[in-house]
Motif scaffolding. Structure first.
Motif, PDB file in Angstrom:
ATOM      1  N   TYR A   1      -0.978   3.315  -1.223  1.00  0.00           N
ATOM      2  CA  TYR A   1      -0.505   4.241  -0.204  1.00  0.00           C
ATOM      3  C   TYR A   1       0.241   3.621   0.968  1.00  0.00           C
ATOM      4  O   TYR A   1       0.693   4.368   1.846  1.00  0.00           O
ATOM      5  CB  TYR A   1      -1.695   5.039   0.335  1.00  0.00           C
ATOM      6  CG  TYR A   1      -2.411   5.824  -0.742  1.00  0.00           C
ATOM      7  CD1 TYR A   1      -1.756   6.807  -1.483  1.00  0.00           C
ATOM      8  CD2 TYR A   1      -3.742   5.565  -1.041  1.00  0.00           C
ATOM      9  CE1 TYR A   1      -2.408   7.516  -2.472  1.00  0.00           C
ATOM     10  CE2 TYR A   1      -4.416   6.271  -2.031  1.00  0.00           C
ATOM     11  CZ  TYR A   1      -3.749   7.241  -2.744  1.00  0.00           C
ATOM     12  OH  TYR A   1      -4.406   7.944  -3.732  1.00  0.00           O
ATOM     13  N   ASN A   2       0.394   2.302   1.025  1.00  0.00           N
ATOM     14  CA  ASN A   2       1.125   1.775   2.180  1.00  0.00           C
ATOM     15  C   ASN A   2       2.576   2.252   2.117  1.00  0.00           C
ATOM     16  O   ASN A   2       3.129   2.494   1.043  1.00  0.00           O
ATOM     17  CB  ASN A   2       1.013   0.244   2.275  1.00  0.00           C
ATOM     18  CG  ASN A   2       1.985  -0.495   1.385  1.00  0.00           C
ATOM     19  OD1 ASN A   2       3.184  -0.512   1.644  1.00  0.00           O
ATOM     20  ND2 ASN A   2       1.457  -1.115   0.327  1.00  0.00           N
ATOM     21  N   GLU A   3       3.197   2.390   3.275  1.00  0.00           N
ATOM     22  CA  GLU A   3       4.491   3.074   3.381  1.00  0.00           C
ATOM     23  C   GLU A   3       5.691   2.153   3.208  1.00  0.00           C
ATOM     24  O   GLU A   3       6.834   2.602   3.311  1.00  0.00           O
ATOM     25  CB  GLU A   3       4.567   3.796   4.729  1.00  0.00           C
ATOM     26  CG  GLU A   3       3.500   4.887   4.862  1.00  0.00           C
ATOM     27  CD  GLU A   3       3.524   5.559   6.226  1.00  0.00           C
ATOM     28  OE1 GLU A   3       4.336   5.136   7.069  1.00  0.00           O
ATOM     29  OE2 GLU A   3       2.744   6.500   6.435  1.00  0.00           O
TER      30      GLU A   3
ATOM     31  N   LYS B   1       4.997   5.287  -2.942  1.00  0.00           N
ATOM     32  CA  LYS B   1       6.279   5.238  -2.243  1.00  0.00           C
ATOM     33  C   LYS B   1       7.358   4.786  -3.219  1.00  0.00           C
ATOM     34  O   LYS B   1       8.457   5.352  -3.275  1.00  0.00           O
ATOM     35  CB  LYS B   1       6.171   4.298  -1.056  1.00  0.00           C
ATOM     36  CG  LYS B   1       7.354   4.386  -0.075  1.00  0.00           C
ATOM     37  CD  LYS B   1       8.445   3.393  -0.390  1.00  0.00           C
ATOM     38  CE  LYS B   1       9.547   3.456   0.651  1.00  0.00           C
ATOM     39  NZ  LYS B   1      10.700   2.589   0.346  1.00  0.00           N
TER      40      LYS B   1
END
Length: 208
Positions: free
Chosen positions: A83-85, A91
């Motif tokens: 989930y890191n952007e 992403k």
């Protein structure tokens, strides 16, 4: 082919990295974008995991508590991985239209960090909210072959022992017997080329 999240699983030295690289180049040659994004990651938590796996004294001496500690760390690293952007799995898939290929996912935590039903339930609880990948590829290699390949490794990690890998192999069998997602199990005694061919045939049949 729609962007996919594909996970390769198997005990140490089953050929996951080799097949991931071949699969990435296959997608690219087909005109798609593809990337390998594996666990543990190259992030802060992932680097801590790698350090602990190379030197268990760095973490904790008691084997049961060590497994618990690793399960917590892997879950935290996994959340960032997804989930890191900047370069998180979703992403890359949803915004950048990449196929994401990972060697190891939450199945590895269930296989490596559990020794009984109570520990399995504990690790499962840490990972139950993580989504299934689009496809799991399980490379089922004979233990003797994996151990033979490990003989050539100078610096072994804490889990790379005969006793541990036999337990991990047994855990994988139980995990995938009840898994309800898409899974391709391959006899990893086959040649590198034959294994890759089986993967490509499955992808064309199920995702094209």
């Amino acid at each position: 082919m729609q962007p996919l999240f594909i996970v390769l699983e198997g005990i140490d030295k089953s050929g996951k990295t080799t097949q991931a690289e071949l699969l990435k180049h296959y997608f690219i040659n087909q005109g798609d974008s593809a990337i390998i994004s594996s666990e543990p990651t190259e992030g802060v938590i992932g680097k801590l995991i790698r350090k602990a796996m190379q030197d268990p004294i760095f973490a904790i001496k008691d084997k049961t508590k060590f497994d618990q500690q690793m399960a917590y760390l892997f879950a935290a690293d996994r959340h960032d991985h997804l989930y890191n952007e900047v370069n998180g799995v979703y992403k890359l898939i949803k915004e950048d239209s990449y196929h994401v290929i990972a060697t190891r996912y939450y199945f590895s935590s269930l296989a490596y960090n559990t020794n009984n039903a109570e520990e399995f339930n504990f690790v499962y609880g840490l990972n139950k909210r993580f989504p299934n990948p689009d496809l799991v590829i399980y490379l089922d290699i004979p233990l003797e072959m994996a151990l033979s390949r490990l003989d050539n490794v100078v610096f072994k990690e804490v889990y790379e022992t005969q006793e541990k890998l036999q337990q991990v192999k047994d855990n994988y069998q139980q995990i995938f017997q009840s898994y309800n997602g898409k899974i391709l199990t391959i006899d990893a005694i086959d040649s590198i080329e034959k294994i890759q061919e089986q993967i490509r045939i499955y992808l064309k049949k199920n995702f094209a």
